[in-house]
Write a protein that holds these residues in place. Structure first.
Motif, PDB file in Angstrom:
ATOM      1  N   ALA A 179       2.457 -16.005  45.370  1.00  0.00           N
ATOM      2  CA  ALA A 179       1.604 -16.834  44.507  1.00  0.00           C
ATOM      3  C   ALA A 179       2.267 -17.173  43.172  1.00  0.00           C
ATOM      4  CB  ALA A 179       0.265 -16.124  44.271  1.00  0.00           C
ATOM      5  N   LEU A 180       3.442 -16.561  42.895  1.00  0.00           N
ATOM      6  CA  LEU A 180       4.144 -16.858  41.638  1.00  0.00           C
ATOM      7  C   LEU A 180       4.926 -18.163  41.706  1.00  0.00           C
ATOM      8  CD1 LEU A 180       5.658 -13.301  40.915  1.00  0.00           C
ATOM      9  CD2 LEU A 180       3.513 -14.265  40.026  1.00  0.00           C
ATOM     10  N   ALA A 181       5.108 -18.693  42.925  1.00  0.00           N
ATOM     11  CA  ALA A 181       5.950 -19.890  43.075  1.00  0.00           C
ATOM     12  C   ALA A 181       5.588 -21.020  42.103  1.00  0.00           C
ATOM     13  CB  ALA A 181       5.939 -20.361  44.527  1.00  0.00           C
ATOM     14  N   PRO A 182       4.297 -21.360  41.948  1.00  0.00           N
ATOM     15  CA  PRO A 182       3.983 -22.471  41.019  1.00  0.00           C
ATOM     16  C   PRO A 182       4.471 -22.218  39.591  1.00  0.00           C
ATOM     17  CG  PRO A 182       2.071 -21.929  42.384  1.00  0.00           C
ATOM     18  CD  PRO A 182       3.096 -20.863  42.654  1.00  0.00           C
ATOM     19  N   ILE A 183       4.506 -20.962  39.166  1.00  0.00           N
ATOM     20  CA  ILE A 183       5.000 -20.645  37.816  1.00  0.00           C
ATOM     21  C   ILE A 183       6.480 -21.019  37.690  1.00  0.00           C
ATOM     22  CG2 ILE A 183       5.434 -18.768  36.156  1.00  0.00           C
ATOM     23  CD1 ILE A 183       3.018 -17.316  37.289  1.00  0.00           C
ATOM     24  N   VAL A 184       7.220 -20.806  38.780  1.00  0.00           N
ATOM     25  CA  VAL A 184       8.650 -21.134  38.755  1.00  0.00           C
ATOM     26  C   VAL A 184       8.839 -22.646  38.616  1.00  0.00           C
ATOM     27  CG1 VAL A 184      10.853 -20.936  39.967  1.00  0.00           C
ATOM     28  CG2 VAL A 184       9.146 -19.099  40.164  1.00  0.00           C
ATOM     29  N   PHE A 185       8.061 -23.411  39.365  1.00  0.00           N
ATOM     30  CA  PHE A 185       8.156 -24.873  39.282  1.00  0.00           C
ATOM     31  C   PHE A 185       7.766 -25.353  37.884  1.00  0.00           C
ATOM     32  CE2 PHE A 185       8.085 -24.351  43.851  1.00  0.00           C
ATOM     33  CZ  PHE A 185       8.968 -25.333  44.282  1.00  0.00           C
ATOM     34  N   GLU A 186       6.709 -24.793  37.355  1.00  0.00           N
ATOM     35  CA  GLU A 186       6.258 -25.163  36.011  1.00  0.00           C
ATOM     36  C   GLU A 186       7.346 -24.860  34.974  1.00  0.00           C
ATOM     37  OE1 GLU A 186       2.178 -23.728  34.301  1.00  0.00           O
ATOM     38  OE2 GLU A 186       3.766 -22.509  33.406  1.00  0.00           O
ATOM     39  N   THR A 187       7.926 -23.660  35.085  1.00  0.00           N
ATOM     40  CA  THR A 187       8.944 -23.237  34.118  1.00  0.00           C
ATOM     41  C   THR A 187      10.198 -24.110  34.224  1.00  0.00           C
ATOM     42  OG1 THR A 187       8.071 -21.004  34.437  1.00  0.00           O
ATOM     43  CG2 THR A 187      10.106 -21.190  33.185  1.00  0.00           C
ATOM     44  N   ALA A 188      10.548 -24.463  35.466  1.00  0.00           N
ATOM     45  CA  ALA A 188      11.706 -25.350  35.654  1.00  0.00           C
ATOM     46  C   ALA A 188      11.448 -26.708  35.016  1.00  0.00           C
ATOM     47  CB  ALA A 188      12.004 -25.503  37.140  1.00  0.00           C
ATOM     48  N   SER A 189      10.210 -27.177  35.150  1.00  0.00           N
ATOM     49  CA  SER A 189       9.881 -28.505  34.603  1.00  0.00           C
ATOM     50  C   SER A 189       9.921 -28.503  33.077  1.00  0.00           C
ATOM     51  CB  SER A 189       8.498 -28.952  35.076  1.00  0.00           C
ATOM     52  OG  SER A 189       7.490 -28.264  34.350  1.00  0.00           O
ATOM     53  N   GLU A 190       9.861 -27.319  32.491  1.00  0.00           N
ATOM     54  CA  GLU A 190       9.950 -27.211  31.025  1.00  0.00           C
ATOM     55  C   GLU A 190      11.391 -27.083  30.543  1.00  0.00           C
ATOM     56  OE1 GLU A 190       5.689 -24.771  30.961  1.00  0.00           O
ATOM     57  OE2 GLU A 190       7.577 -23.775  30.447  1.00  0.00           O
ATOM     58  N   GLY A 191      12.320 -27.164  31.500  1.00  0.00           N
ATOM     59  CA  GLY A 191      13.730 -27.145  31.115  1.00  0.00           C
ATOM     60  C   GLY A 191      14.392 -25.783  31.165  1.00  0.00           C
ATOM     61  N   ASP A 192      13.702 -24.784  31.731  1.00  0.00           N
ATOM     62  CA  ASP A 192      14.316 -23.458  31.838  1.00  0.00           C
ATOM     63  C   ASP A 192      15.379 -23.473  32.937  1.00  0.00           C
ATOM     64  OD1 ASP A 192      13.663 -20.343  31.097  1.00  0.00           O
ATOM     65  OD2 ASP A 192      14.273 -20.538  33.198  1.00  0.00           O
ATOM     66  N   LEU A 193      16.613 -23.153  32.577  1.00  0.00           N
ATOM     67  CA  LEU A 193      17.723 -23.292  33.522  1.00  0.00           C
ATOM     68  C   LEU A 193      17.673 -22.253  34.643  1.00  0.00           C
ATOM     69  CD1 LEU A 193      20.693 -24.147  31.137  1.00  0.00           C
ATOM     70  CD2 LEU A 193      19.365 -25.690  32.606  1.00  0.00           C
ATOM     71  N   VAL A 194      17.191 -21.056  34.320  1.00  0.00           N
ATOM     72  CA  VAL A 194      17.105 -20.003  35.345  1.00  0.00           C
ATOM     73  C   VAL A 194      16.098 -20.404  36.418  1.00  0.00           C
ATOM     74  CG1 VAL A 194      16.433 -17.603  35.778  1.00  0.00           C
ATOM     75  CG2 VAL A 194      17.869 -18.168  33.799  1.00  0.00           C
ATOM     76  N   ALA A 195      14.942 -20.886  35.990  1.00  0.00           N
ATOM     77  CA  ALA A 195      13.925 -21.337  36.944  1.00  0.00           C
ATOM     78  C   ALA A 195      14.445 -22.526  37.759  1.00  0.00           C
ATOM     79  CB  ALA A 195      12.638 -21.708  36.208  1.00  0.00           C
ATOM     80  N   ALA A 196      15.115 -23.452  37.082  1.00  0.00           N
ATOM     81  CA  ALA A 196      15.666 -24.623  37.783  1.00  0.00           C
ATOM     82  C   ALA A 196      16.697 -24.189  38.814  1.00  0.00           C
ATOM     83  CB  ALA A 196      16.288 -25.579  36.778  1.00  0.00           C
ATOM     84  N   ASN A 197      17.453 -23.172  38.468  1.00  0.00           N
ATOM     85  CA  ASN A 197      18.479 -22.664  39.372  1.00  0.00           C
ATOM     86  C   ASN A 197      17.851 -22.021  40.617  1.00  0.00           C
ATOM     87  OD1 ASN A 197      21.142 -22.030  40.164  1.00  0.00           O
ATOM     88  ND2 ASN A 197      20.860 -19.948  39.396  1.00  0.00           N
TER      89      ASN A 197
END
Lengths: 324, 324
Positions: free
Chosen positions: A210-228
């Motif tokens: 259930a944490l997956a959406p948090i990763v997408f949200e964080t990536a969309s904010e420019g976090d490189l680790v989440a984007a990776n």
């Protein structure tokens, strides 16, 4: 008199069943718990089926003998031998009609392409890919579960987020906003406090997925680790698709039709273009979309066909009204 | 009259205890089961300690009251609060002496460097790194368990081997001899038959960790997939060491002393040179070796110091006779 079939999509965490009339009208749905054959065994699956029947009776005044066919897609039932056991189990419930059991992946494939060639990638709590070619041959890849596989699944994405946050905490990895976000999400002061919760199973596989959406949200904010994490996951997803395409002998120049289903693809706006680009490095004519029908509808279509009812456009039209 | 201490190294799968006289002579050892505080809780740890005491009594005719100090290193007891509970638990066993409880990692550090600065990397079934600097400050990294960490552990290596074999089977990964080797090892026809065994826990964490030697053997035969697993693991191991060095403020130009312990380092002839080269990219003056003493001896030394006995060279000499 109308005939009725039950379509069941039994997954690792949830089971969805629909009662369908022979013209494709969906009378209703039943939600129940996990139906993974490997985890629950015969008795567990029997109980799930018994409950579905009881519920159908209560809701629609139908007895077991009025069901012309059960079409069941069952997680963890990839082997013929296991499916045979499940068929016998359902028949033993005092059921006069026919029973057809396949893996949950197979009914997803039927739901998506109605028996035409194509590949389905399923990324829910777990992940796997299954496809069918012109000859009707079927191949699958992945589905090895959370300890050895399930790349691209919600669990995989969630676990990677936790590992990234812990590596940040450990000064082993890059700084990431995932750390503070996950701390806030779980209501803990520091991310290492997650450890006892994970190993005591207070936080289980589903909660990690259930944490997956948090990763997408964080990536969309420019976090490189989440984007990776997302980029890694896309490579894994593409690999699942490409492996099935290769096994089925799809030619690289012919059109490749892929349907993606499962909770992870709630993020399809991000995932579809990137996944498409990744698969296109091998299959330039790839097209990626959502499946036409959910797996549970695939299970019902399988059951209808078993009793001689072809999925005509009228039937599909009725079924698609349920889908929406 | 001589005084006696008990040193305990309580790990996730095995516990080792030694009975030591105040001159460092080791009277004997006791082997028992898992002693992870997070997994067993208070009652489990109490039982382990009770059994050690019973066994010591039977073997050496010593009663609880004759033990001047228990020195305990306990997996999963990284927090002061948890250690306090374990101290009280042991005291409640009718024990008159002193009790000192630390994490299993801490006693490994004492065993390796006797309180002098250095870093210990432990790669057994799990993995972690712990170090101490000139000021006596302690830092640790990793130890997040098999779901979220334990990079470089036997479990990590074994799991990677299984995943590589499954990806070969899936036509997702490169061909590797690991596949046929693991099939032979488990007595299965195809590697996918491992799946039900893993999820039914017929094959548990320990058995996965026990695959590590197969990976080293396969790499030595020129298998690129196996070699790649080892290279990956070495980067992870180095990262555990470097993180601790950074947290402790070790200067990059000063000598860095690292001791590696745990079953994975049975392969030290392969690992030490490669790991050394990897760490040397940041700390050129690194020296990597085996720890002077095992963690259980570290626990006994901690207990001896607690009752005022300094680990003189005579005492250490006696202890080292046990080590060999």
């Amino acid at each position: 008199m109308s005939k009725y079939v039950i379509g069941v999509d039994g997954g690792g965490t949830h089971t969805k069943s629909i009662l369908v009339r022979d013209d494709g009208q969906v009378l209703g749905t039943i939600a129940s718990g996990a139906a993974n054959f490997q985890q629950l065994g015969v008795e567990g699956v029997k109980k799930v089926c018994q409950d579905i029947l009881t519920e159908m009776g209560k809701k629609f005044y139908l007895s077991a003998t009025q069901i012309a066919c059960w079409g069941v897609g069952l997680a963890g039932a990839g082997r013929e031998h296991d499916r045979r056991i499940v068929v016998e189990t359902i028949e033993a419930l005092g059921f006069a009609g026919r029973v057809i059991v396949q893996s949950d992946a197979y009914v997803a494939l039927i739901g998506a392409f109605l028996g035409k060639p194509g590949i389905v990638l399923i990324c829910g709590t777990g992940s796997m890919s299954i496809g069918m070619n012109q000859k009707g041959e079927i191949a699958r890849t992945g589905g090895w579960g959370y300890l050895l596989g399930d790349e691209g699944s919600g669990y995989d994405i969630g676990r990677r987020a936790l590992v990234a946050a812990l590596k940040d905490f450990d000064q082993r990895g890059s700084r990431t906003r995932l750390r503070s976000k996950l701390e806030r999400y779980f209501g803990i002061a520091t991310i290492d406090q997650i450890i006892p919760k994970i190993y005591s199973k207070e936080i289980g596989k589903d909660q990690i997925a259930a944490l997956a959406p948090i990763v997408f949200e964080t990536a969309s904010e420019g976090d490189l680790v989440a984007a990776n994490i997302i980029d890694t996951v896309i490579v894994d997803m593409a690999s699942l698709i490409l492996s099935v395409a290769k096994k089925l002998g799809f030619h690289e120049e012919t059109p490749l039709v892929v349907a993606c289903s499962g909770s992870v693809f709630n993020q399809k706006d991000v995932l579809f273009p990137k996944l498409s680009a990744q698969v296109a490095t091998v299959y330039p004519n790839v097209s990626i979309s959502q499946p036409r029908f959910e797996p549970v509808v695939g299970a019902a279509i399988m059951a209808l066909e078993k009793i001689g009812i072809q999925p005509t456009e009228d039937v599909l039209d009725n079924l698609s009204r349920f889908n929406k």
